[in-house]
Design a protein around this motif. Structure first.
Motif, PDB file in Angstrom:
ATOM      1  N   ALA A  66       0.836  -1.210   0.000  1.00  0.00           N
ATOM      2  CA  ALA A  66       0.000   0.000   0.000  1.00  0.00           C
ATOM      3  C   ALA A  66       0.865   1.251   0.000  1.00  0.00           C
ATOM      4  CB  ALA A  66      -0.934  -0.009   1.215  1.00  0.00           C
ATOM      5  N   ARG A  67       1.921   1.258   0.820  1.00  0.00           N
ATOM      6  CA  ARG A  67       2.818   2.419   0.856  1.00  0.00           C
ATOM      7  C   ARG A  67       3.525   2.608  -0.484  1.00  0.00           C
ATOM      8  NH1 ARG A  67       3.033   0.694   6.037  1.00  0.00           N
ATOM      9  NH2 ARG A  67       4.734  -0.781   5.731  1.00  0.00           N
ATOM     10  N   GLU A  68       4.001   1.519  -1.060  1.00  0.00           N
ATOM     11  CA  GLU A  68       4.724   1.600  -2.336  1.00  0.00           C
ATOM     12  C   GLU A  68       3.835   2.074  -3.483  1.00  0.00           C
ATOM     13  OE1 GLU A  68       6.669  -2.102  -3.229  1.00  0.00           O
ATOM     14  OE2 GLU A  68       7.692  -2.126  -1.288  1.00  0.00           O
ATOM     15  N   THR A  69       2.571   1.694  -3.461  1.00  0.00           N
ATOM     16  CA  THR A  69       1.660   2.023  -4.560  1.00  0.00           C
ATOM     17  C   THR A  69       0.715   3.179  -4.230  1.00  0.00           C
ATOM     18  OG1 THR A  69       0.043   0.399  -3.792  1.00  0.00           O
ATOM     19  CG2 THR A  69       1.685  -0.358  -5.409  1.00  0.00           C
ATOM     20  N   ASN A  70       0.784   3.644  -2.985  1.00  0.00           N
ATOM     21  CA  ASN A  70      -0.082   4.727  -2.505  1.00  0.00           C
ATOM     22  C   ASN A  70      -1.568   4.386  -2.677  1.00  0.00           C
ATOM     23  OD1 ASN A  70      -0.298   7.178  -1.149  1.00  0.00           O
ATOM     24  ND2 ASN A  70      -0.701   8.271  -3.063  1.00  0.00           N
ATOM     25  N   ARG A  71      -1.905   3.122  -2.426  1.00  0.00           N
ATOM     26  CA  ARG A  71      -3.295   2.672  -2.515  1.00  0.00           C
ATOM     27  C   ARG A  71      -3.840   2.399  -1.109  1.00  0.00           C
ATOM     28  NH1 ARG A  71      -3.464  -2.396  -6.253  1.00  0.00           N
ATOM     29  NH2 ARG A  71      -1.395  -2.681  -5.384  1.00  0.00           N
ATOM     30  N   PRO A  72      -5.114   2.689  -0.884  1.00  0.00           N
ATOM     31  CA  PRO A  72      -5.716   2.339   0.401  1.00  0.00           C
ATOM     32  C   PRO A  72      -5.872   0.821   0.511  1.00  0.00           C
ATOM     33  CG  PRO A  72      -7.385   3.166  -1.092  1.00  0.00           C
ATOM     34  CD  PRO A  72      -6.065   3.318  -1.797  1.00  0.00           C
ATOM     35  N   ILE A  73      -6.136   0.373   1.710  1.00  0.00           N
ATOM     36  CA  ILE A  73      -6.266  -1.049   2.001  1.00  0.00           C
ATOM     37  C   ILE A  73      -7.712  -1.359   2.383  1.00  0.00           C
ATOM     38  CG2 ILE A  73      -5.498  -2.934   3.497  1.00  0.00           C
ATOM     39  CD1 ILE A  73      -2.951  -1.215   4.034  1.00  0.00           C
ATOM     40  N   MET A  74      -8.249  -2.407   1.799  1.00  0.00           N
ATOM     41  CA  MET A  74      -9.555  -2.918   2.201  1.00  0.00           C
ATOM     42  C   MET A  74      -9.325  -4.289   2.833  1.00  0.00           C
ATOM     43  SD  MET A  74     -12.973  -3.637  -0.040  1.00  0.00           S
ATOM     44  CE  MET A  74     -13.405  -5.368   0.071  1.00  0.00           C
ATOM     45  N   VAL A  75      -9.788  -4.454   4.072  1.00  0.00           N
ATOM     46  CA  VAL A  75      -9.581  -5.705   4.803  1.00  0.00           C
ATOM     47  C   VAL A  75     -10.926  -6.391   5.029  1.00  0.00           C
ATOM     48  CG1 VAL A  75      -8.619  -6.776   6.871  1.00  0.00           C
ATOM     49  CG2 VAL A  75      -7.619  -4.652   6.009  1.00  0.00           C
ATOM     50  N   LEU A  76     -11.012  -7.627   4.578  1.00  0.00           N
ATOM     51  CA  LEU A  76     -12.196  -8.451   4.791  1.00  0.00           C
ATOM     52  C   LEU A  76     -11.877  -9.471   5.887  1.00  0.00           C
ATOM     53  CD1 LEU A  76     -14.965  -9.740   4.118  1.00  0.00           C
ATOM     54  CD2 LEU A  76     -13.805 -11.011   2.304  1.00  0.00           C
ATOM     55  N   PHE A  77     -12.611  -9.397   6.994  1.00  0.00           N
ATOM     56  CA  PHE A  77     -12.486 -10.362   8.087  1.00  0.00           C
ATOM     57  C   PHE A  77     -13.620 -11.365   7.958  1.00  0.00           C
ATOM     58  CE2 PHE A  77     -10.596  -6.467   9.698  1.00  0.00           C
ATOM     59  CZ  PHE A  77      -9.425  -6.922  10.271  1.00  0.00           C
ATOM     60  N   HIS A  78     -13.260 -12.634   7.934  1.00  0.00           N
ATOM     61  CA  HIS A  78     -14.293 -13.669   7.829  1.00  0.00           C
ATOM     62  C   HIS A  78     -13.779 -14.981   8.384  1.00  0.00           C
ATOM     63  CE1 HIS A  78     -12.622 -15.944   4.334  1.00  0.00           C
ATOM     64  NE2 HIS A  78     -11.987 -14.802   4.175  1.00  0.00           N
ATOM     65  N   LYS A  79     -14.693 -15.919   8.520  1.00  0.00           N
ATOM     66  CA  LYS A  79     -14.373 -17.267   9.007  1.00  0.00           C
ATOM     67  C   LYS A  79     -14.859 -18.274   7.978  1.00  0.00           C
ATOM     68  CE  LYS A  79     -13.214 -15.660  13.117  1.00  0.00           C
ATOM     69  NZ  LYS A  79     -11.852 -15.514  13.534  1.00  0.00           N
ATOM     70  N   THR A  80     -14.100 -19.346   7.812  1.00  0.00           N
ATOM     71  CA  THR A  80     -14.457 -20.355   6.819  1.00  0.00           C
ATOM     72  C   THR A  80     -15.757 -21.081   7.167  1.00  0.00           C
ATOM     73  OG1 THR A  80     -12.997 -21.935   7.930  1.00  0.00           O
ATOM     74  CG2 THR A  80     -12.094 -20.755   6.036  1.00  0.00           C
ATOM     75  N   TRP A  81     -16.119 -21.121   8.434  1.00  0.00           N
ATOM     76  CA  TRP A  81     -17.326 -21.826   8.869  1.00  0.00           C
ATOM     77  C   TRP A  81     -18.571 -20.942   8.887  1.00  0.00           C
ATOM     78  CZ3 TRP A  81     -18.979 -18.985  12.855  1.00  0.00           C
ATOM     79  CH2 TRP A  81     -18.033 -18.321  13.638  1.00  0.00           C
ATOM     80  N   CYS A  82     -18.429 -19.666   8.616  1.00  0.00           N
ATOM     81  CA  CYS A  82     -19.508 -18.689   8.770  1.00  0.00           C
ATOM     82  C   CYS A  82     -20.424 -18.656   7.540  1.00  0.00           C
ATOM     83  CB  CYS A  82     -18.882 -17.314   9.005  1.00  0.00           C
ATOM     84  SG  CYS A  82     -19.995 -15.925   8.840  1.00  0.00           S
ATOM     85  N   GLY A  83     -21.724 -18.871   7.747  1.00  0.00           N
ATOM     86  CA  GLY A  83     -22.684 -18.861   6.649  1.00  0.00           C
ATOM     87  C   GLY A  83     -22.782 -17.517   5.951  1.00  0.00           C
ATOM     88  N   ALA A  84     -22.830 -16.422   6.719  1.00  0.00           N
ATOM     89  CA  ALA A  84     -22.900 -15.082   6.119  1.00  0.00           C
ATOM     90  C   ALA A  84     -21.627 -14.775   5.332  1.00  0.00           C
ATOM     91  CB  ALA A  84     -23.125 -14.031   7.199  1.00  0.00           C
ATOM     92  N   VAL A 115      -7.035  -7.238   1.294  1.00  0.00           N
ATOM     93  CA  VAL A 115      -6.488  -8.158   2.289  1.00  0.00           C
ATOM     94  C   VAL A 115      -7.600  -9.069   2.796  1.00  0.00           C
ATOM     95  CG1 VAL A 115      -5.305  -8.368   4.513  1.00  0.00           C
ATOM     96  CG2 VAL A 115      -4.733  -6.475   2.966  1.00  0.00           C
ATOM     97  N   ASN A 116      -7.329 -10.349   2.747  1.00  0.00           N
ATOM     98  CA  ASN A 116      -8.250 -11.391   3.178  1.00  0.00           C
ATOM     99  C   ASN A 116      -7.750 -11.941   4.516  1.00  0.00           C
ATOM    100  OD1 ASN A 116     -10.261 -13.402   2.953  1.00  0.00           O
ATOM    101  ND2 ASN A 116      -8.747 -14.832   2.153  1.00  0.00           N
ATOM    102  N   VAL A 117      -8.526 -11.742   5.584  1.00  0.00           N
ATOM    103  CA  VAL A 117      -8.146 -12.234   6.910  1.00  0.00           C
ATOM    104  C   VAL A 117      -9.197 -13.247   7.335  1.00  0.00           C
ATOM    105  CG1 VAL A 117      -7.692 -11.623   9.311  1.00  0.00           C
ATOM    106  CG2 VAL A 117      -7.070 -10.024   7.490  1.00  0.00           C
ATOM    107  N   GLU A 118      -8.780 -14.507   7.435  1.00  0.00           N
ATOM    108  CA  GLU A 118      -9.754 -15.543   7.781  1.00  0.00           C
ATOM    109  C   GLU A 118      -9.324 -16.321   9.006  1.00  0.00           C
ATOM    110  OE1 GLU A 118      -8.460 -19.225   4.872  1.00  0.00           O
ATOM    111  OE2 GLU A 118     -10.188 -18.023   4.318  1.00  0.00           O
TER     112      GLU A 118
END
Length: 131
Positions: free
Chosen positions: A16-34, A58-61
């Protein structure tokens, strides 16, 4: 679109710093229906895919979520939730799902709602050059 796992050699923050792009982070769980129902919405939303090129995605699971003093649990640790950071890695809590009330405001049940917030982030960059 390239999604980055939190544990890679070049961190999403570095990219993000190198490309000057904002970060979008998705928090989720593999077992979560939603969480599972969100995946096809991402895959089928052309505008979301186009906008994602302007972000570091960014994918955070499961157990990857950092515990940094609740930094990423702004209004709770529910899942799935999406938060935005600036290109320097600073959390930007003012970017949330405006279609929701004060509760669960980082939850996005539709791709259109995600696109709206992504557009808000990009407008802020273009008008203020603050991200």
């Amino acid at each position: 679109k390239q999604w980055y796992q939190r544990r890679v050699a070049i961190t999403p923050g570095d990219l993000a710093r190198e490309t000057n792009r904002p970060i979008m982070v998705l928090f989720h769980k593999t077992w979560c229906g939603a969480c599972k129902s969100l995946k096809p919405k991402f895959a089928n939303a052309q505008r979301l895919l186009e906008l994602s090129e302007k972000f570091v995605m960014v994918n955070v699971e499961d157990d990857e979520e950092p515990s940094e003093d609740g930094k990423f649990t702004i209004d709770g640790g529910y899942i799935p939730r999406i938060v935005f950071l600036d290109s320097q890695g600073n959390l930007r809590p003012e970017y949330y799902n405006k279609a929701r009330g004060e509760k669960y405001k980082y939850f996005y049940p539709s791709a259109d709602q995600i696109v709206n917030t992504m557009n808000d982030v990009l407008k802020s960059i273009n008008s203020k050059s603050e991200l």
